[in-house]
Design an enzyme around this catalytic site. Structure first.
Site, PDB file in Angstrom:
ATOM      1  N   ASP A  64      22.428 -13.004  -7.329  1.00 11.77           N
ATOM      2  CA  ASP A  64      21.493 -14.257  -7.371  1.00 11.77           C
ATOM      3  C   ASP A  64      20.246 -14.012  -6.717  1.00 11.77           C
ATOM      4  O   ASP A  64      20.129 -13.096  -5.877  1.00 11.77           O
ATOM      5  CB  ASP A  64      22.452 -15.418  -6.666  1.00 11.77           C
ATOM      6  CG  ASP A  64      23.682 -15.792  -7.512  1.00 11.77           C
ATOM      7  OD1 ASP A  64      23.542 -15.566  -8.540  1.00 11.77           O
ATOM      8  OD2 ASP A  64      24.168 -16.828  -7.034  1.00 11.77           O
ATOM      9  N   ASP A 106      27.896 -18.529  -6.838  1.00  7.15           N
ATOM     10  CA  ASP A 106      28.247 -19.730  -6.130  1.00  7.15           C
ATOM     11  C   ASP A 106      28.710 -20.785  -6.574  1.00  7.15           C
ATOM     12  O   ASP A 106      29.666 -21.557  -6.220  1.00  7.15           O
ATOM     13  CB  ASP A 106      27.029 -19.999  -5.217  1.00  7.15           C
ATOM     14  CG  ASP A 106      25.719 -20.232  -6.021  1.00  7.15           C
ATOM     15  OD1 ASP A 106      26.023 -20.316  -7.200  1.00  7.15           O
ATOM     16  OD2 ASP A 106      24.543 -20.098  -5.393  1.00  7.15           O
ATOM     17  N   ASP A 121      30.061 -20.481 -12.243  1.00  2.80           N
ATOM     18  CA  ASP A 121      29.995 -19.161 -12.303  1.00  2.80           C
ATOM     19  C   ASP A 121      31.473 -18.647 -12.258  1.00  2.80           C
ATOM     20  O   ASP A 121      31.529 -17.201 -12.496  1.00  2.80           O
ATOM     21  CB  ASP A 121      29.348 -18.828 -10.825  1.00  2.80           C
ATOM     22  CG  ASP A 121      27.865 -19.024 -10.904  1.00  2.80           C
ATOM     23  OD1 ASP A 121      27.485 -19.083 -12.089  1.00  2.80           O
ATOM     24  OD2 ASP A 121      27.242 -19.313  -9.689  1.00  2.80           O
TER      25      ASP A 121
HETATM   26  P1  ATP Z   1      19.913 -18.567  -7.951  1.00  4.54           P
HETATM   27  O1  ATP Z   1      20.841 -18.475  -8.966  1.00  4.54           O
HETATM   28  O2  ATP Z   1      19.140 -17.369  -7.969  1.00  4.54           O
HETATM   29  O3  ATP Z   1      20.792 -19.085  -6.711  1.00  4.54           O
HETATM   30  P2  ATP Z   1      18.694 -21.054  -8.199  1.00  4.54           P
HETATM   31  O4  ATP Z   1      19.281 -21.633  -7.087  1.00  4.54           O
HETATM   32  O5  ATP Z   1      17.261 -21.341  -8.568  1.00  4.54           O
HETATM   33  O6  ATP Z   1      18.719 -19.545  -8.422  1.00  4.54           O
HETATM   34  P3  ATP Z   1      20.025 -22.850  -9.520  1.00  4.54           P
HETATM   35  O7  ATP Z   1      20.454 -23.533  -8.754  1.00  4.54           O
HETATM   36  O8  ATP Z   1      20.583 -22.892 -11.166  1.00  4.54           O
HETATM   37  O9  ATP Z   1      19.197 -21.611  -9.428  1.00  4.54           O
HETATM   38  O10 ATP Z   1      18.731 -23.890 -10.100  1.00  4.54           O
HETATM   39  C1  ATP Z   1      17.761 -23.843 -11.296  1.00  4.54           C
HETATM   40  C2  ATP Z   1      16.590 -24.770 -10.953  1.00  4.54           C
HETATM   41  O11 ATP Z   1      17.138 -26.114 -11.142  1.00  4.54           O
HETATM   42  C3  ATP Z   1      16.000 -24.547  -9.911  1.00  4.54           C
HETATM   43  O12 ATP Z   1      14.850 -23.541 -10.154  1.00  4.54           O
HETATM   44  C4  ATP Z   1      15.232 -25.724  -9.664  1.00  4.54           C
HETATM   45  O13 ATP Z   1      14.120 -25.834 -10.441  1.00  4.54           O
HETATM   46  C5  ATP Z   1      16.286 -26.844 -10.228  1.00  4.54           C
HETATM   47  N1  ATP Z   1      17.206 -27.257  -8.844  1.00  4.54           N
HETATM   48  C6  ATP Z   1      18.070 -26.469  -8.366  1.00  4.54           C
HETATM   49  N2  ATP Z   1      18.605 -27.314  -7.485  1.00  4.54           N
HETATM   50  C7  ATP Z   1      18.088 -28.714  -7.668  1.00  4.54           C
HETATM   51  C8  ATP Z   1      18.511 -29.937  -7.064  1.00  4.54           C
HETATM   52  N3  ATP Z   1      19.647 -30.083  -6.098  1.00  4.54           N
HETATM   53  N4  ATP Z   1      17.961 -30.925  -7.798  1.00  4.54           N
HETATM   54  C9  ATP Z   1      16.904 -30.912  -8.663  1.00  4.54           C
HETATM   55  N5  ATP Z   1      16.625 -29.821  -9.106  1.00  4.54           N
HETATM   56  C10 ATP Z   1      17.176 -28.755  -8.443  1.00  4.54           C
END
Ligand code: ATP
Length: 907
Positions: A332, A637, A641
């Site tokens: 990630d 996480d 997943d």
């Molecule tokens: P990784 O997989 O590297 O941990 P990540 O945390 O960016 O990446 P996701 O959690 O799937 O992956 O988030 C994807 C997208 O969704 C983010 O880039 C963001 O734009 C949006 N996002 C993440 N968390 C939130 C939230 N709590 N509320 C609204 N949008 C969110």
């Protein structure tokens, strides 16, 4: 609390009723109340399963074929009235069991400590604020917050639910998740139909909610099904299990050979029974690697501890071996490669782009435009940013001595800080707004929406999420003075690209006013109805240690790939900073969707960055990489997943931000979510595998050498150069002590500069068989050589045997120093200096050898005589020659392999 026990039908009563019965409120308990109740209810923990008694554990060490053989031998020698032999055999049997008992106890203790590190935590309201506590500290009346991926920490009566689905297979056997809500269930509802209750140990499959704790620990439904959680994980891996099986067959084989020799010697060779019998017992003891399983178990336990020290907690032991052969790590981005210490840095509105100052999560700092501080009165869109950031949020900021800390998602914490900076109202702005409903964030939808009412009768929806997702929901956009204009999609996409190219994580925020009587929120209320407020760019710097760790993995022949939910441009920028190999090429989830499995396998091998992926893509990527014969480690996480983590050869869950569901699907849990810990764990995995191999490569030739000595002597019809009692001593005491040193071996210097080991590498490789043949032949030659030398000088047989036995032990010690460096040289200062444990083992063995050789009390028991100093030096000299021979042979092999490797590279 007695009242609650008398009224067990919480599921049939209204939420208010239950709260009242538990003397609790929706805002939870105060800290003091909780502490008082904890004293009364006891910790929220299931009683430990009963442990086997120490006596039984001690006795279990006698349950071993060799020990049976020895006990029978003791009986036979007693019948022959060879009391000394009987005594030695029995003493050795008992000492051996005691060593095994102590070692097993240590291994078990270290495993217990590891289990303790995985103790679950739980989000709870105390003094009206959300905090995270050890699940063992929950008490009846606590209000617990659960969300997808959590394991329910106690029995809860639901008081708030949003799309809450629970998987209750652990209790009901039913694996389809059931819907949960606040409405009371029927009084006579079966466990599976109590939709108003969440039961301890079950898994939140989707949605979010709150519940008040009704009962804890042994009073929960799971607590009543006693014995259920008492599964014991045994300390083994495929290689160790394979070795165990091998040792068992080898034992049988040797017993048959021993039986045949006994028959042959008695009936054909007409040897006296008692001498022959002792020789055959000696042979059995010499040849059977009885200490091996115990030493291997310790090697694993030491490896598990070493990994835990490097923040990698092993949940399934067999994976320790796999980790050493990993050839691809899929990681990630957020929090693993980056620090997950977010800060809003840019606000892009329709007309202006603002920069945000400040430090960490402190809700203080200036918003600037064109180098000057701006005020929300002049830039009204800023207040809209603040409201969206502050309300569409589940995190809280707490001030600590060392600064501000986030309770909840760090990105949301950064947004609370942003709202505080704009409103200048500290960490809890917008208190006049109350949340009526919410659509929680979901990695597939990529946005979160909330509905709020304020104290003057207004109602508003706020949405935040990935820009593409939010833009698709918008009808128009707000300008600086909150005018509404048509949406300029091109402008926003360009803006997203430019912020992301700087490595910023970009969120879009949008809003919509609704009628005050609206109390529930649905996707239909937002689709196409929103006004875009603008974009928020957040910085999340890469971890410095991840940069080093990625370089280390590359040197170790391991490819590192980033699989992120974030935007392609952000992913590319961060990948560049981290030093991923192929950081110009990015594939998005949408690209992957268009590929068939074969095209995907090619792309997966070549590409190192995957952006805007959802958990389903992770599963496809693991499968594709495995189809190409790669051994894949994958981090994760979220609750979704879990399938990818299970499928990966080494599934790695995040300990801090990971859900319980992910942790349970994974083989490893990273205590600090840090990529550097993965690299460290791979190094430890390689070391454990090396050490297992070293233990085997050291033990088998030792056994073979001893056995050959006896067989040759028997066939030659001569006296044994080492008596059966001496063999017993060398094998059951000396060899186990020396072998144990190898369990504690640190990593060899080049461990992370070798390519990964092939996944299906066999245990008994040609190399190992050759090593066994070479070393046992040298042992044989040296032992007989020294024996004949002594006899030739006219020494009595017992002195010659003492010399031969000490030669054997000295050879074992030299062999130990040789084995410590199977991949490098044993001829430098580091190799000679060894480790404290190696020298401690050598000193103990040397002292024991001196004792049985020179102590008058022990001499008659072991049939030994004092060895002269010259002969002692000669024995050392033989050891040194033996060492020089095998070391030169190794260097020849290594040189040959190196030239072969460089030849391969050139062609
Ligand atoms: P990784 O997989 O590297 O941990 P990540 O945390 O960016 O990446 P996701 O959690 O799937 O992956 O988030 C994807 C997208 O969704 C983010 O880039 C963001 O734009 C949006 N996002 C993440 N968390 C939130 C939230 N709590 N509320 C609204 N949008 C969110």
């Amino acid at each position: 609390m007695t009242e609650t026990r008398m009224l067990p039908t919480f599921h049939a009563r209204s939420a208010e009723d239950v709260l009242e019965a538990l003397s609790a409120g929706r805002a939870g308990l105060t800290k003091d109340e909780a502490a008082g109740r904890l004293a009364e209810s006891g910790p929220n923990r299931l009683p430990e399963p009963p442990k086997r008694s120490p006596l039984l554990r001690f006795l279990s060490h006698f349950h071993n074929v060799l020990i049976y053989v020895l006990i029978v031998s003791a009986a036979v020698t007693a019948a022959l009235q060879h009391w000394v032999d009987t005594g030695v055999i029995l003493a050795v049997v008992i000492v051996n069991a005691a060593i095994g008992y102590v070692q097993e106890g240590r291994a078990e203790k270290s495993m217990d400590a590891i289990r303790g590190m995985l103790a679950p935590r739980s989000a709870v309201l105390r003094d009206g604020r959300r905090i995270s506590v050890d699940a063992a500290d929950l008490v009846p009346g606590d209000v617990v917050l659960v969300e997808a991926g959590d394991r329910v920490p106690a029995d809860l009566r639901v008081i708030e639910a949003r799309g809450l689905k629970i998987e209750e297979a652990i209790l009901t056997g039913e694996s389809v998740p059931v819907d949960k809500g606040t409405a009371p269930a029927a009084e006579d509802a079966a466990l599976g139909d109590r939709t108003s209750m969440l039961f301890s140990g079950t898994l939140v499959a989707a949605g979010a909610g709150r519940g008040v704790v009704t009962v804890t620990g042994p009073d929960t439904q799971i607590g009543r099904i006693s014995g259920m959680l008492s599964r014991v994980e045994t300390l083994t891996t495929p290689l160790v299990a394979q070795m165990d099986g091998f040792a068992r067959w080898l034992t049988l084989f040797i017993l048959i050979v021993a039986g045949a020799l006994l028959t042959y010697g008695y009936f054909v060779g007409h040897l006296p029974f008692s001498d022959l019998f002792m020789a055959v017992v000696g042979l059995s003891v010499a040849a059977i690697p009885e200490g091996l399983p115990a030493v291997l178990t310790i090697t694993l336990a030491v490896g598990v501890q070493a990994m835990a020290r490097r923040n990698a907690i092993v949940r399934r032991l067999p994976a320790i071996e796999t980790l050493g052969s990993v050839s691809v790590i899929c990681s990630d981005k957020t929090g693993t490669l980056t620090r997950n210490e977010m800060m809003a840095a840019t606000l892009a509105a329709a007309e202006h782009v603002y920069s945000v100052g400040g430090n960490g999560y402190s809700p203080e700092g200036a918003v600037r435009w064109r180098e000057a501080d701006v005020h929300p009165d002049d830039h009204r869109v800023l207040m809209e940013f603040a409201r969206a950031a502050g309300l569409c949020n589940d995190a809280m900021l707490h001030a600590h001595e060392a600064g501000w800390r986030v309770e909840g998602d760090p990105m949301e914490g950064a947004l609370v800080a942003l709202a505080g900076k704009i409103t200048r109202e500290g960490a809890e702005p917008f208190r006049q707004w109350t949340r009526a409903d919410a659509i929680p964030f979901d990695a597939a939808r990529r946005y979160m929406a909330v509905l709020h009412h304020d104290d003057v009768g207004r109602a508003c929806i706020h949405v935040k999420g990935a820009p593409e997702a939010v833009l698709a929901l918008c009808e128009n956009q707000r300008a600086t003075h909150s005018k509404v204009e048509p949406l300029d999609t091109d402008y926003w996409h360009r803006m997203v690209e430019s912020l992301a190219a700087e490595g910023q994580r970009v969120l879009a925020v949008a809003t919509r006013s609704v009628s005050p009587d609206k109390t529930s929120l649905d996707t239909a209320d937002i689709e196409g109805w929103l006004s875009l407020i603008g974009l928020i760019g957040l910085i999340d710097p890469p971890r410095a240690e991840a940069v080093t760790a990625v370089a280390e993995c590359h040197a170790a022949g391991i490819r590192v790939k980033m699989i992120t939910g974030d935007h392609a441009a952000t992913a590319r920028a961060i990948a560049g900073m981290i030093g991923l190999k192929n950081h110009d090429r990015v594939l998005t989830g949408a690209d992957l969707d268009e590929m068939d499995d074969i095209a995907l396998a090619d792309a997966a091998v070549e590409t190192d960055i995957f952006a805007r992926t959802s958990p389903a893509h992770k599963l496809r990527l693991v499968t594709a990489l495995q189809a190409r014969g790669l051994t894949v480690a994958m981090t994760g996480d979220g609750v979704n997943d879990a399938p990818a983590l299970k499928r990966a050869d080494a599934g790695i869950a995040m300990g801090l931000k990971g859900s319980e569901a992910a942790k349970e699907a994974a083989e490893f849990v990273l205590a600090d979510d840090n990529f550097a810990s993965i690299a460290a764990a791979v190094r430890e995995g390689r070391t454990v595998y090396d050490n297992i191999k070293k233990v085997i490569s050291w033990t088998l030739p030792t056994n073979a050498g001893e056995a050959l000595t006896i067989i040759v002597a028997l066939f030659a019809g001569m006296a044994l150069p080492i008596t059966a009692v001496q063999i017993l001593w060398v094998n059951l005491i000396t060899a186990i002590t020396l072998g144990l040193a190898l369990a504690f071996e640190p990593s060899e210097p080049g461990t992370m500069r070798r390519p990964p080991r092939p996944r299906d590498e066999a245990l008994l490789t040609g190399g190992l068989v050759w090593h066994i043949v070479l070393v046992s032949t040298l042992f044989l030659a040296a032992v007989f050589g020294m024996y004949f030398y002594a006899m030739d000088r006219g020494y009595p047989v017992s002195l010659s045997q003492t010399i031969a036995m000490n030669t054997l032990v000295v050879l074992e010690i030299f062999h130990l120093f040789f084995i410590r460096n199977i991949h490098g040289t044993s001829l430098n200062w580091t190799a000679v200096r060894g480790t404290r444990i190696v020298w401690a083992c050598v000193l103990v063995v040397a002292a024991a050898q001196f004792a049985i050789t020179y102590m008058p009390l022990l001499q008659p028991i072991f049939g030994t005589e004092a060895v002269q100093i010259f002969d002692g030096l000669l024995i050392m000299g033989v050891g040194a020659i033996f060492f020089a021979l095998i070391e030169t042979e190794k260097q020849m092999r290594l040189a040959f392999r190196r030239s072969e490797l460089s030849g391969q590279i050139e062609t």
